[in-house]
Scaffold this motif. Structure first.
Motif, PDB file in Angstrom:
ATOM      1  N   GLY A  92       0.807  -1.220   0.000  1.00 31.20           N
ATOM      2  CA  GLY A  92       0.000   0.000   0.000  1.00 31.20           C
ATOM      3  C   GLY A  92       0.833   1.259   0.000  1.00 31.20           C
ATOM      4  N   LEU A  93       2.021   1.187  -0.598  1.00 22.75           N
ATOM      5  CA  LEU A  93       2.948   2.323  -0.569  1.00 22.75           C
ATOM      6  C   LEU A  93       3.043   3.059  -1.906  1.00 22.75           C
ATOM      7  CD1 LEU A  93       5.883   0.827   1.551  1.00 22.75           C
ATOM      8  CD2 LEU A  93       4.263   2.590   2.252  1.00 22.75           C
ATOM      9  N   THR A  94       2.126   2.784  -2.826  1.00 18.22           N
ATOM     10  CA  THR A  94       2.217   3.376  -4.159  1.00 18.22           C
ATOM     11  C   THR A  94       2.221   4.896  -4.123  1.00 18.22           C
ATOM     12  OG1 THR A  94       1.103   1.436  -5.091  1.00 18.22           O
ATOM     13  CG2 THR A  94       1.140   3.441  -6.440  1.00 18.22           C
ATOM     14  N   ARG A  95       1.487   5.496  -3.219  1.00 23.78           N
ATOM     15  CA  ARG A  95       1.443   6.964  -3.181  1.00 23.78           C
ATOM     16  C   ARG A  95       2.640   7.572  -2.468  1.00 23.78           C
ATOM     17  NH1 ARG A  95      -1.297   9.426   1.347  1.00 23.78           N
ATOM     18  NH2 ARG A  95      -1.801   7.917   2.980  1.00 23.78           N
ATOM     19  N   PHE A  96       3.527   6.714  -1.957  1.00 23.69           N
ATOM     20  CA  PHE A  96       4.699   7.224  -1.241  1.00 23.69           C
ATOM     21  C   PHE A  96       6.026   6.918  -1.956  1.00 23.69           C
ATOM     22  CE2 PHE A  96       1.555   6.339   2.139  1.00 23.69           C
ATOM     23  CZ  PHE A  96       1.432   7.613   2.657  1.00 23.69           C
ATOM     24  N   LEU A  97       6.036   5.892  -2.809  1.00 19.75           N
ATOM     25  CA  LEU A  97       7.313   5.410  -3.340  1.00 19.75           C
ATOM     26  C   LEU A  97       7.133   4.904  -4.761  1.00 19.75           C
ATOM     27  CD1 LEU A  97      10.311   4.600  -2.832  1.00 19.75           C
ATOM     28  CD2 LEU A  97       9.461   2.434  -1.909  1.00 19.75           C
ATOM     29  N   SER A  98       8.039   5.319  -5.638  1.00 14.14           N
ATOM     30  CA  SER A  98       8.039   4.889  -7.032  1.00 14.14           C
ATOM     31  C   SER A  98       9.341   4.168  -7.343  1.00 14.14           C
ATOM     32  CB  SER A  98       7.883   6.109  -7.948  1.00 14.14           C
ATOM     33  OG  SER A  98       7.973   5.749  -9.307  1.00 14.14           O
ATOM     34  N   THR A  99       9.286   3.218  -8.289  1.00 11.02           N
ATOM     35  CA  THR A  99      10.485   2.474  -8.669  1.00 11.02           C
ATOM     36  C   THR A  99      10.472   2.210 -10.166  1.00 11.02           C
ATOM     37  OG1 THR A  99      11.894   0.577  -8.098  1.00 11.02           O
ATOM     38  CG2 THR A  99       9.546   0.147  -8.362  1.00 11.02           C
ATOM     39  N   VAL A 100      11.546   1.647 -10.663  1.00 14.03           N
ATOM     40  CA  VAL A 100      11.668   1.178 -12.041  1.00 14.03           C
ATOM     41  C   VAL A 100      12.637   0.004 -11.998  1.00 14.03           C
ATOM     42  CG1 VAL A 100      13.546   2.788 -12.583  1.00 14.03           C
ATOM     43  CG2 VAL A 100      12.177   1.837 -14.432  1.00 14.03           C
ATOM     44  N   PRO A 101      12.392  -1.065 -12.774  1.00 15.49           N
ATOM     45  CA  PRO A 101      13.314  -2.214 -12.726  1.00 15.49           C
ATOM     46  C   PRO A 101      14.706  -1.847 -13.230  1.00 15.49           C
ATOM     47  CG  PRO A 101      11.231  -2.826 -13.760  1.00 15.49           C
ATOM     48  CD  PRO A 101      11.233  -1.330 -13.640  1.00 15.49           C
ATOM     49  N   GLY A 102      15.704  -2.361 -12.550  1.00 11.72           N
ATOM     50  CA  GLY A 102      17.095  -2.151 -12.935  1.00 11.72           C
ATOM     51  C   GLY A 102      17.956  -3.197 -12.279  1.00 11.72           C
ATOM     52  N   MET A 103      19.240  -2.868 -12.037  1.00 11.48           N
ATOM     53  CA  MET A 103      20.126  -3.827 -11.384  1.00 11.48           C
ATOM     54  C   MET A 103      21.419  -3.149 -10.960  1.00 11.48           C
ATOM     55  SD  MET A 103      22.129  -5.950 -14.400  1.00 11.48           S
ATOM     56  CE  MET A 103      23.026  -6.842 -13.150  1.00 11.48           C
ATOM     57  N   THR A 118       6.360  16.907 -10.749  1.00  8.58           N
ATOM     58  CA  THR A 118       5.339  16.466  -9.806  1.00  8.58           C
ATOM     59  C   THR A 118       5.969  16.199  -8.453  1.00  8.58           C
ATOM     60  OG1 THR A 118       3.664  14.776  -9.307  1.00  8.58           O
ATOM     61  CG2 THR A 118       5.612  14.063 -10.522  1.00  8.58           C
ATOM     62  N   ASP A 119       5.205  16.496  -7.405  1.00  7.96           N
ATOM     63  CA  ASP A 119       5.628  16.167  -6.045  1.00  7.96           C
ATOM     64  C   ASP A 119       4.909  14.921  -5.533  1.00  7.96           C
ATOM     65  OD1 ASP A 119       7.506  18.309  -5.401  1.00  7.96           O
ATOM     66  OD2 ASP A 119       5.782  19.633  -5.631  1.00  7.96           O
ATOM     67  N   ASP A 120       4.167  14.262  -6.417  1.00  9.93           N
ATOM     68  CA  ASP A 120       3.434  13.051  -6.069  1.00  9.93           C
ATOM     69  C   ASP A 120       4.256  11.838  -6.495  1.00  9.93           C
ATOM     70  OD1 ASP A 120       1.749  10.938  -5.730  1.00  9.93           O
ATOM     71  OD2 ASP A 120       0.098  11.740  -6.950  1.00  9.93           O
ATOM     72  N   PRO A 121       4.772  11.054  -5.539  1.00  9.58           N
ATOM     73  CA  PRO A 121       5.611   9.911  -5.916  1.00  9.58           C
ATOM     74  C   PRO A 121       4.945   8.966  -6.909  1.00  9.58           C
ATOM     75  CG  PRO A 121       5.809  10.315  -3.571  1.00  9.58           C
ATOM     76  CD  PRO A 121       4.718  11.228  -4.067  1.00  9.58           C
ATOM     77  N   ALA A 122       3.627   8.807  -6.812  1.00  7.51           N
ATOM     78  CA  ALA A 122       2.931   7.897  -7.724  1.00  7.51           C
ATOM     79  C   ALA A 122       2.986   8.380  -9.167  1.00  7.51           C
ATOM     80  CB  ALA A 122       1.480   7.730  -7.280  1.00  7.51           C
ATOM     81  N   GLU A 123       3.252   9.669  -9.347  1.00 10.17           N
ATOM     82  CA  GLU A 123       3.279  10.244 -10.693  1.00 10.17           C
ATOM     83  C   GLU A 123       4.697  10.463 -11.216  1.00 10.17           C
ATOM     84  OE1 GLU A 123       0.543  10.665 -12.460  1.00 10.17           O
ATOM     85  OE2 GLU A 123      -0.600   9.834 -10.769  1.00 10.17           O
ATOM     86  N   ILE A 124       5.694  10.082 -10.452  1.00 10.65           N
ATOM     87  CA  ILE A 124       7.077  10.294 -10.889  1.00 10.65           C
ATOM     88  C   ILE A 124       7.364   9.470 -12.145  1.00 10.65           C
ATOM     89  CG2 ILE A 124       9.501   9.877 -10.293  1.00 10.65           C
ATOM     90  CD1 ILE A 124       8.821  10.590  -7.423  1.00 10.65           C
ATOM     91  N   ASP A 125       7.974  10.115 -13.120  1.00  8.06           N
ATOM     92  CA  ASP A 125       8.341   9.486 -14.379  1.00  8.06           C
ATOM     93  C   ASP A 125       9.839   9.171 -14.348  1.00  8.06           C
ATOM     94  OD1 ASP A 125       8.873   8.716 -16.959  1.00  8.06           O
ATOM     95  OD2 ASP A 125       8.139  10.563 -17.898  1.00  8.06           O
TER      96      ASP A 125
END
Length: 837
Positions: free
Chosen positions: A488-499, A658-665
């Protein structure tokens, strides 16, 4: 009496639905793999399962290993070993690898056995004597219905003309809590809350003999067979009992303990320690009904029942054949703190909680350092609504959420069996609008060199207010996004797959990449020694991606950029390496040396004896900027634990629409980072721009006069006392501002804005400008408590702003800042002489 046809079919189904079976994993049945924290199965592996357990045996696949660090380095692949073992349908695998008789390296084949004992299934691993330097090995993993474990039978054949000595010792990695009971080895899950334990011991099954030691010797033409039973249970104690019963059921009895609270309801937390005279206690865990039931060797047993927040109880009983040791234990009422933490608008919010003892109360230990819910004296939470069990006593409680929020501090007294309510609002006193807090380098258990649960890492990130964190596991393509959603952390934290691409040299972080969980390492590339080759491979891996980010981790600045072959002579490092990078970690976890004034220092040797040379990465970066290197600096935590080496030590601020983590690109993050628009920080929020609006990473033409707007904000739990402008890496005394000498320029303790001024600079040559805001007489102790980061200074600095003074393009000045560029292997004597010590 003849059974009705439908009922007969049902009986037949129930009798065969969970019969022992074995099969190879392919694309079509990939979902049949068992899950769990340490699950590592891929296509080409084998599953054996029965009505009690399921296990994964690794296939004979290229580079097969469960993770990077099960056994590190080339030649340490582990085909034909047990990778996963969990109770049936529990998806609770907690074992990284089990290697029978130190099995490592190439094998001839791994296959389903066609001559398994009657009523069993088996997978066999075969290393021929020709391939095994004269010593042939066969390991058979055997499973039968009703067994709560796997029988592993190993046969060795000496086909050489000389005597062969070899190890019989079995191995498992990353098992921190482990011990032995009557020759039975046991291990607990890293996080006891997962309620899983393992045990194995030698057995006389399948014509196997009991080894007399951990090594064996075979004469030419001789052979031998040994066997061990590897059990899994809901606790290490249960697993030990299973092995003991498998050895000889007549020498075991049973224990059944029911834990009840003061109201007679089940106590499902806590643990039962079975005390042993000659080794550490082994633990049993109650189920949801408060019951711990297990087999155990006969004899008198001393039991200690523990649950944080309740009184510890000691019991003595005897395990007898045919007579269970059964008892019902009444536990005292739980003492706890009930938290209701919100943001300023009353919304739920992740947070970190510290518990500091007062008035003689003992220091609390809530659990291992690599989990979120109870690590040492802290609790990291994905929600502000939670209850934390705590021993009765007096405490100072500190609640934080990273460096942009003010800390909440309250003293409490907690009576035995009482509940104290703790309510508070986390005020975001630092205004970082238009910027987001990122960390491009962190790890969890898929990385292999740590055992931090993936969800624990994500809670840690959210509790420390990281808003964008690429998934960067060691040598594995992975995606944290499903875990973020589950928490339930989507509105607080964004990620992208990497390594992180890792080997015995330069490491690299990169994103984005596309994981394929069916492949070894999720489809990751293989590390190479020459760092340039790694950078090139990552740049276009899985196809061209113009916004792919590639940076070098915790770089050895001397080897990479000054002394490639580490022979103590400057050779320019790896030619053109910097041109292949988007960034380098000038800050990785530890405190900053950006103002150290020299490229090295003398410290205590890691062995504890004598001295050693420490290279100051940040200062060397400044030296190299003056030589024309243009690689942006970034700050990362590189966290492997939650407490101690956890998130929050360093982060990188990047502009965002954006200041919304869920919207970070992620593309926006990468593009901005590639442009150098980054500010590194261990806590303070620093904004720097010229009068023309140029920010970090930018270029500007000037007649020599530059207006520099500097704004520094701090939350209430740390402060700064110095602002220094570095001009081409040098600490110009005209642009050094301290709270001691320039008190009127600094804000007071109650004001989040600590420094906000336009500085006028006079430049006589092209220059790169870096502003450093630091608390030289401050630490991060209040926000990190007893964790390692507490000793660090609050510090922030921007990536260079380049100023072209003469209008013919920026030219570096080649100043080495008073010291030669440091080569590798400098001696203590030489460095002491250079430093004038």
């Amino acid at each position: 009496m003849r059974l009705p046809a439908l009922f007969s079919s049902l009986v037949l189904f129930l009798s065969t639905a969970f019969s022992a079976e074995v099969f190879e994993i392919g694309d079509a049945n990939f979902e049949e793999l068992p899950g769990g924290k340490e699950a590592d199965g891929i296509v080409g592996d084998f599953v054996i399962r029965n009505d009690k357990v399921e296990a994964v045996i690794s296939g004979n696949l290229p580079l097969r290993r469960p993770n990077m660090s099960a056994f590190y380095g080339d030649g340490n692949e582990t085909p034909g070993c047990l990778y996963d073992l969990t109770l049936r349908d529990a998806d609770n695998d907690q074992i990284t690898i089990f290697t029978p008789s130190a099995q490592k390296g190439p094998v001839n084949y791994v296959r389903i056995s066609d001559n398994a004992p009657e009523g069993t299934v088996a997978v066999e691993t075969v290393l021929s004597s020709a391939k095994g330097n004269g010593l042939g090995r066969t390991h058979r993993y055997i499973l039968k219905d009703g067994w709560q474990g796997v029988l592993v039978v190993s046969t060795f054949q000496n086909d050489s003309k000389e005597e062969k000595k070899f190890s019989l010792g079995d191995g498992w990695t990353q098992m921190r809590s482990k011990g032995s009971v009557k020759g039975i080895q046991w291990a607990d899950a890293i996080n006891p809350a997962h309620k899983c334990g393992y045990a194995y011991g030698w057995v006389e099954k399948e014509n196997a003999s009991l080894p007399k030691s951990g090594e064996a010797t075979l004469a030419p033409a001789q052979s031998m067979t040994v066997a061990r039973f590897l059990a899994v249970g809901t606790s290490p104690a249960e697993a030990v009992g299973l092995v003991a019963a498998f050895r000889d059921e007549s020498k075991t009895g049973s224990i059944k303990i029911a834990l009840k609270d003061e109201a007679g309801k089940p106590v499902a937390d806590g643990r039962i320690a079975i005390e042993l005279a000659d080794s550490k206690p082994v633990y049993a865990y109650p189920n949801d009904k408060g019951i711990a039931a297990l087999s155990w060797p006969l004899g008198e047993q001393k039991l200690t029942i523990e649950d944080i927040g309740r009184e510890t109880i000691s019991k003595v009983g005897t395990v007898e054949a045919g007579k269970p040791l059964a008892m019902e234990v009444a536990m005292s009422k739980l003492s706890r703190v009930a938290f209701a933490i919100t943001d300023e608008e009353g919304a739920d919010i992740p947070c970190k909680i510290q518990f500091h003892p007062r008035k003689g109360t003992d220091k609390v230990n809530l659990g291992p350092t690599d989990r979120a819910h109870g690590c040492a004296d802290q609790w990291h939470s994905e929600t502000g609504t939670l209850q934390v069990p705590l021993p009765a006593g007096d405490y100072r409680i500190v609640v934080t959420r990273g460096p942009e929020y003010d800390a909440i501090t309250k003293d409490i007294s907690l009576a035995p069996g009482a509940e104290v309510k703790f309510e508070g609002q986390l005020v975001r006193s630092v205004n970082s609008n238009g910027w987001v807090s990122t960390d491009f380098h962190n790890h969890s258990t898929p990385s292999g060199d740590n055992t931090c649960g993936t969800e624990d890492r994500l809670i840690n990130l959210a509790a420390e207010h990281i808003e964008f964190a690429p998934t960067t596991e060691h040598n594995r393509l992975y995606d944290w996004e499903p875990h973020i959603g589950k928490l339930g952390l989507t509105r607080f934290l964004s990620t992208v797959p990497g390594m992180e691409l890792t080997g015995r040299g330069a490491h690299f972080n990169t994103f984005p990449l596309k994981p394929d969980p069916k492949k070894q390492d999720g489809g990751a590339p293989v590390w190479q020694k020459d760092p340039r080759l790694n950078a090139i491979v990552l740049r276009d891996y899985q196809g061209q991606e113009r916004d792919r980010w590639v940076h070098v981790n915790h770089p050895d600045m001397s080897e990479n950029f000054i002394d490639r072959n580490r022979d103590g002579r400057a050779d320019g490092g790896y030619a053109y390496f910097g041109n292949l990078l988007d960034g380098l970690e000038s800050q990785n976890y530890r405190g900053s040396s950006i103002l150290a004034g020299a490229p090295y220092s003398i410290g205590k040797a890691r062995t504890g004896l004598g001295k050693q040379v420490n290279y100051n990465r940040e200062f060397i970066w400044l030296q190299l900027l003056n030589q024309g290197l243009q690689v942006w600096g970034i700050g990362v935590a590189d966290a492997h634990h939650v407490y101690g080496n956890g998130v929050g030590s360093w982060r990188t601020y990047i502009p965002s629409p954006t200041d919304d983590p869920a919207e970070i690109d992620w593309r926006e993050m990468s593009q901005r980072a590639k442009a150098g628009n980054m500010v590194l920080s261990s806590a303070p929020f620093l904004k720097v721009r010229t009068g023309n609006g140029t920010i970090a990473g930018g270029y500007e033409r000037s007649n020599g006069k530059v207006l520099l707007s500097v704004n520094v904000q701090c939350a209430n739990w740390y402060d700064i006392d110095r602002v220094q402008v570095l001009v081409n890496g040098r600490q110009d005394p005209d642009y050094n501002y301290t709270r001691e000498k320039n008190a009127d320029m600094f804000g007071d303790k109650e004001n989040p804005t600590k420094f906000s001024h336009q500085l006028e600079l006079e430049l006589s040559e092209d220059a790169h400008l870096i502003v450093v805001a630091i608390g030289e007489n401050e630490t991060l102790q209040r926000g990190f408590g007893t964790s390692t980061q507490a000793s660090y200074q609050p510090c922030a600095y921007n990536n260079p702003i380049y100023i072209d003074v003469d209008g013919d393009g920026f030219e570096p000045n080649y100043d080495t800042l008073g010291y030669d560029l440091p080569v590798s292997g400098l001696s203590v004597d030489k460095v002491e002489k250079a430093l004038g010590l």
